[in-house]
Each structure stands twice: as C-alpha cells, then as structure tokens.
Design an enzyme around this catalytic site. Structure first.
Site: not given
Ligand code: SAM
Length: 241
Positions: A72, A124, A146, A222
């Site tokens: 993930e 990253d 994001d 979440e």
C-alpha cells in the site's frame, strides 16, 4: 493525519524490527539519492529504506518465504494494510508512508500484534523502483491518495502516468492496482490517465459501498471511514495490463 514532528518518532522507527532500517546497505545507491532528496526538503525528508540487506529483489529473504507481496502506497496509520495482513497470512504486505510521524502509529500497533507477514518503509513513493525489482509485487493498493489539485503538481498524483509507469515495472504480469478515493476530480483524472495508457480498467464504481460485488470483502481505511460517515460516496477502480 499528518502528525508531523512527534519527538523521537525517527528514533523509534529506527529501533523497530518491522521497519526497514535506514542503515545504508552495501552497494545501495538509492540511499544516497534519498538522502539528497531529504536535503531538499526541510521536514520529513525522503530518507529511507534499506536494511542490513539490499531489499530490491530480496524481499523473499526479508519475509523468509516467497509468498506474494502486496503493497500500500501512502498507508497513513496503516489500519488497512494491517487488516489485510491479518486476513491473509499466506501473503506478505509492505506499507509505504512518507511521514515518520504517521508511520509510527502503525509500528506501535505492530509492536503489540507482531504480525509476521508485514513490513513498513518510510519513503517517498517516487523511488518505488529502487525498492522493488521487476515483477516483484503482486498487487498495489492506493487509498485516498493526496489529490495534488494544481495542474503543475499532477505528476505527484499516485495515479499519474508517471506513477503508472513505475508500477508497470514492479508488478507481476498479472498484477493489479486497486485505487479508492472520495475525490471525484482525482478519480476522473485517474480514469483519463488509464485511458491514455496501456492499462486496462477491469472494474470501476462511483459508489463502492452500494456496489455489492465490488464491496465484498472491502476493508475500510481511516479516510474511508471518515468520508463515508460524512455521506461522501467512495469511488474505486481496479486496473491491470
Ligand atoms: N491510505 C490512508 C487512508 O486511506 O486512510 C491515508 C490516506 S492520506 C490522505 C494519504 C497518505 O499518503 C498520507 O499519509 C501521506 O503522507 C501519504 N503519501 C502521500 N504521497 C506519498 C508519497 N509520494 N509516498 C509515500 N506516501 C505518500
């Protein structure tokens, strides 16, 4: 979510056996480059990775078996990937997260549970090809990535063609990418990038929780829990090539 600057978080990660440690391994140039990236950024940097072994191409040694590896990218506090690991003991999982202060939450949970089939990397994802060899990954999960809404930052979106090319290199021939988001603009962008690429869309929904087939076995992240409680629909797509 980005609980930056938790005092001691880096030290705690460095000491945790489930985090790939930051000691430079012999002959691993990725470390140098990631350190350079860290120099450019003032906060969390991009330092990462690597253990006492060179992980790329050696994940079987990391896990001690040759089970399929699912990752993930942008796991946040790790609830989703840890539940995957619990439900699928015959698979291996790697959670990747850019920020140590968020990753730390997953490590604290892992300290309690000690799941044998999960590891974590702070990095990253831009450097994903330095960590996994060609065909080494079975599946990639992208959850509530994001959005990077400005056009000039589109290449940072985890479903941009730049990232799809990176995934193409590390995924098995029959590997898949699963992407969930509440962000319609990011979802539309992702569909356009896929359409213009060699990837095939094998499943898609704009209301995951109302789609019985696609929602079967769904593990809520979440962010998914938070956004669906606000009445927002969850989009999901699955691609292969
Ligand atoms: N996946 C979790 C969920 O669904 O609850 C967290 C979603 S949160 C919106 C996105 C996470 O991705 C953040 O923790 C962020 O730090 C991480 N992230 C964003 N870009 C990343 C990148 N290039 N590499 C690694 N992690 C990244």
């Amino acid at each position: 979510m980005r609980l930056r600057n938790i005092p001691g978080s880096r030290e705690e990660i460095a000491a945790n056996p489930y985090a790939i440690k930051e000691e430079p391994a012999e002959g691993v140039e990725v470390c140098i480059r990631l350190h350079k990236m860290g120099d450019k950024k003032s906060d969390e940097g991009g330092r990462l990775v690597l253990g006492d072994w060179k992980v790329k191409g050696h994940w079987d040694e990391v896990f001690g078996n040759s089970n399929p590896i699912r990752i993930e990218i942008g796991m946040g506090k790790g609830a989703f990937i840890m539940e995957q690991a619990r439900r699928n003991p015959d698979m291996n999982f790697v959670g990747i997260e850019k920020y140590s202060s968020v990753l730390l939450r997953a490590l604290q949970k892992q300290d309690e549970e000690q799941l044998p089939n999960i590891r974590f990397i702070r990095m990253d994802a831009e450097y994903i090809n330095d960590v996994f060899a060609e065909g080494e990954v079975d599946r990639i999960y992208l959850n509530f990535s994001d959005p990077w809404p400005k056009a000039k930052t589109a290449k940072r979106r985890l479903t941009s063609h730049q990232y799809l090319d990176r995934y193409d290199k590390i995924l098995k021939v029959d590997g898949i990418v699963e992407f969930k988001t509440d962000n319609v603009d990011l979802f539309d962008f992702s569909l356009e990038e896929i359409e213009a690429s060699k990837w095939n869309l094998i499943a898609v929904t704009r209301d995951l929780h109302a789609d019985a087939a696609m929602n079967e076995g769904n593990i809520m992240t979440e962010y998914e829990t938070k956004f669906s409680a606000l009445g927002q629909k969850i989009c999901k797509l699955i691609i292969n090539r």
